[in-house]
Write an enzyme that holds these catalytic residues in place. Structure first.
Site, mmCIF file in Angstrom:
data_model
loop_
_atom_site.group_PDB
_atom_site.id
_atom_site.type_symbol
_atom_site.label_atom_id
_atom_site.label_comp_id
_atom_site.label_asym_id
_atom_site.label_seq_id
_atom_site.Cartn_x
_atom_site.Cartn_y
_atom_site.Cartn_z
ATOM 1 C CB SER A 116 -8.494 -0.814 3.758
ATOM 2 O OG SER A 116 -8.667 0.562 3.951
ATOM 3 C CE1 TYR A 132 -4.031 -0.973 6.585
ATOM 4 C CE2 TYR A 132 -5.238 0.675 5.339
ATOM 5 C CZ TYR A 132 -5.234 -0.389 6.212
ATOM 6 O OH TYR A 132 -6.420 -0.879 6.707
ATOM 7 C CE LYS A 180 -5.646 -3.974 5.138
ATOM 8 N NZ LYS A 180 -5.833 -5.324 5.730
HETATM 9 N N1 LIG Z 1 -10.798 -0.169 11.675
HETATM 10 C C1 LIG Z 1 -10.956 0.244 10.431
HETATM 11 O O1 LIG Z 1 -11.572 1.273 10.158
HETATM 12 C C2 LIG Z 1 -10.377 -0.553 9.288
HETATM 13 C C3 LIG Z 1 -10.600 -0.078 8.000
HETATM 14 C C4 LIG Z 1 -10.101 -0.808 6.927
HETATM 15 C C5 LIG Z 1 -9.412 -1.984 7.143
HETATM 16 N N2 LIG Z 1 -9.190 -2.403 8.420
HETATM 17 C C6 LIG Z 1 -8.432 -3.632 8.584
HETATM 18 O O2 LIG Z 1 -9.102 -4.495 9.470
HETATM 19 C C7 LIG Z 1 -8.148 -5.347 10.110
HETATM 20 C C8 LIG Z 1 -8.365 -5.317 11.620
HETATM 21 O O3 LIG Z 1 -8.105 -4.017 12.129
HETATM 22 P P1 LIG Z 1 -8.799 -3.409 13.446
HETATM 23 O O4 LIG Z 1 -9.382 -2.113 13.062
HETATM 24 O O5 LIG Z 1 -9.657 -4.435 14.091
HETATM 25 O O6 LIG Z 1 -7.504 -3.079 14.332
HETATM 26 P P2 LIG Z 1 -7.171 -3.428 15.860
HETATM 27 O O7 LIG Z 1 -5.870 -2.776 16.137
HETATM 28 O O8 LIG Z 1 -8.324 -3.106 16.739
HETATM 29 O O9 LIG Z 1 -7.027 -5.008 15.848
HETATM 30 C C9 LIG Z 1 -6.041 -5.628 15.071
HETATM 31 C C10 LIG Z 1 -5.422 -6.770 15.850
HETATM 32 O O10 LIG Z 1 -4.438 -7.377 15.015
HETATM 33 C C11 LIG Z 1 -3.275 -7.584 15.792
HETATM 34 N N3 LIG Z 1 -2.100 -7.550 14.922
HETATM 35 C C12 LIG Z 1 -1.557 -6.476 14.312
HETATM 36 N N4 LIG Z 1 -0.449 -6.833 13.647
HETATM 37 C C13 LIG Z 1 -0.290 -8.160 13.842
HETATM 38 C C14 LIG Z 1 0.670 -9.096 13.424
HETATM 39 N N5 LIG Z 1 1.719 -8.704 12.718
HETATM 40 N N6 LIG Z 1 0.522 -10.381 13.787
HETATM 41 C C15 LIG Z 1 -0.539 -10.762 14.537
HETATM 42 N N7 LIG Z 1 -1.465 -9.913 14.987
HETATM 43 C C16 LIG Z 1 -1.345 -8.625 14.640
HETATM 44 C C17 LIG Z 1 -3.241 -6.455 16.797
HETATM 45 O O11 LIG Z 1 -2.451 -6.767 17.937
HETATM 46 C C18 LIG Z 1 -4.711 -6.277 17.127
HETATM 47 O O12 LIG Z 1 -5.105 -7.041 18.248
HETATM 48 C C19 LIG Z 1 -6.774 -4.846 9.676
HETATM 49 O O13 LIG Z 1 -6.307 -5.640 8.609
HETATM 50 C C20 LIG Z 1 -7.063 -3.439 9.208
HETATM 51 O O14 LIG Z 1 -6.104 -2.984 8.279
HETATM 52 C C21 LIG Z 1 -9.668 -1.716 9.487
#
Ligand SMILES: NC(=O)c1ccc[n+]([C@@H]2O[C@H](COP(=O)([O-])OP(=O)(O)OC[C@H]3O[C@@H](n4cnc5c(N)ncnc54)[C@H](O)[C@@H]3O)[C@@H](O)[C@H]2O)c1
Length: 275
Positions: free
Chosen positions: A152, A165, A169
């Site tokens: 991230s 976090y 990351k």
């Molecule tokens: N959305 C953003 O802006 C953003 C920015 C930077 C990084 N990220 C990273 O991208 C990745 C995906 O995030 P997203 O935005 O799609 O979120 P999201 O909540 O839409 O999807 C994440 C999925 O991961 C699952 N999950 C969470 N913890 C878990 C665990 N311990 N074991 C198994 N499954 C688990 C959740 O149930 C969910 O379905 C994450 O690592 C997040 O930190 C997202």
């Protein structure tokens, strides 16, 4: 298009959001998928969606941070789908607070899901990959495997309220670079994609959503303060947040044969946002 035909891909946290978009994209390009989610409903639904479209997929649901999960996950790829070619460490959530309000449990939870879990999954994959690579080398074949770890902008530049976090990351970038060096001999490309603001459940305005993530017996609110969302949106050079599909496109690039000579890299995917 089937440039990933026959490849077996594992994508953690692929029941929703970016992970779901990655799983569907890799499947559309011919990969066989091991889907995972903390919540069995969404995980099973994505595997079903892939099968309904004519692909192959199994779901191995559960918390990636649980001891024993990594062996089940990697084992399913090898035993049920017959290979181990692509690993995307995507599962995660945020549990935000300023440092003085961050408990040990909270800090550790962030390390567990964003750093320890990817470490265990990759460690579980190490021996099978070594054996497969040795066989392929003996046959004179060069077969590339792909690891994509999800980071991230918070991990690269910091973000107030996200000490756990952002620390996790950032650490996953170090793990990426080390494995790039350890696994080059096995022809594994190990890269990292660091997202900016992507529209998912994680980044919804917190007032508009009652969404919680239920992990280890706790319900943790997910979402972002609306003011912060508007500020970030304004700062993005391309003028808006990204979609899960755009996020998945970047991960896909690191899974294709076109990235066979790229390893140890971090690509930011934030519409040009560089901080
Ligand atoms: N959305 C953003 O802006 C953003 C920015 C930077 C990084 N990220 C990273 O991208 C990745 C995906 O995030 P997203 O935005 O799609 O979120 P999201 O909540 O839409 O999807 C994440 C999925 O991961 C699952 N999950 C969470 N913890 C878990 C665990 N311990 N074991 C198994 N499954 C688990 C959740 O149930 C969910 O379905 C994450 O690592 C997040 O930190 C997202």
């Amino acid at each position: 298009m089937s440039n990933l035909a026959g490849k077996v891909a594992l994508v953690s946290g692929s029941g929703r959001g970016i992970g779901r978009a990655i799983a569907l994209k890799l499947a559309r390009h011919g990969a066989k998928l091991v889907v995972n989610d903390l919540d069995a409903g969404p995980g099973d639904a994505v595997a079903q969606e892939i099968r309904a479209a004519g692909g192959e997929a199994v779901a191995v649901n559960g918390d990636v941070a649980e001891p024993g999960f990594a062996d089940r996950f990697v084992g399913a790829a090898l035993e049920r789908l017959g290979g181990l070619d692509i690993i995307v460490n995507n599962a995660g959530y945020t549990w935000d607070a300023t440092i003085q309000k961050t408990s040990d449990e909270q800090f550790q939870a962030m390390l567990d899901v964003h750093l320890v879990a990817p470490f265990r999954i990759l460690r579980a994959a190490a021996e099978p990959i070594r054996v497969l690579a040795k066989q392929e080398a003996a046959e004179g074949r060069e077969v590339f495997r792909k690891v994509v770890n999800i980071s991230s902008l918070a991990g690269l530049y910091g973000n107030p309220g996200q000490v756990g976090y952002s620390a996790a990351k950032a650490a996953v970038v170090g793990a990426t670079r080390t494995l790039c060096k350890e696994w080059g001999r096995y022809k594994v490309n190990v890269n990292c994609v660091a997202f900016g603001l992507i529209q998912t459940r994680l980044t919804q305005a917190i007032e508009e959503t009652q969404a919680t993530i239920d992990v280890a017996g706790r319900a943790i609110r997910v979402g972002i303060q609306p003011k912060l969302l508007q500020t970030i949106d304004r700062m993005v050079p391309l003028g808006r947040a990204g979609t899960p599909e755009e996020a998945a496109d970047a991960v896909y690039l690191f899974c294709t044969p076109e990235s066979n000579y790229i390893s140890g890299q971090v690509v930011t995917v934030g519409g040009g946002l560089l901080m």
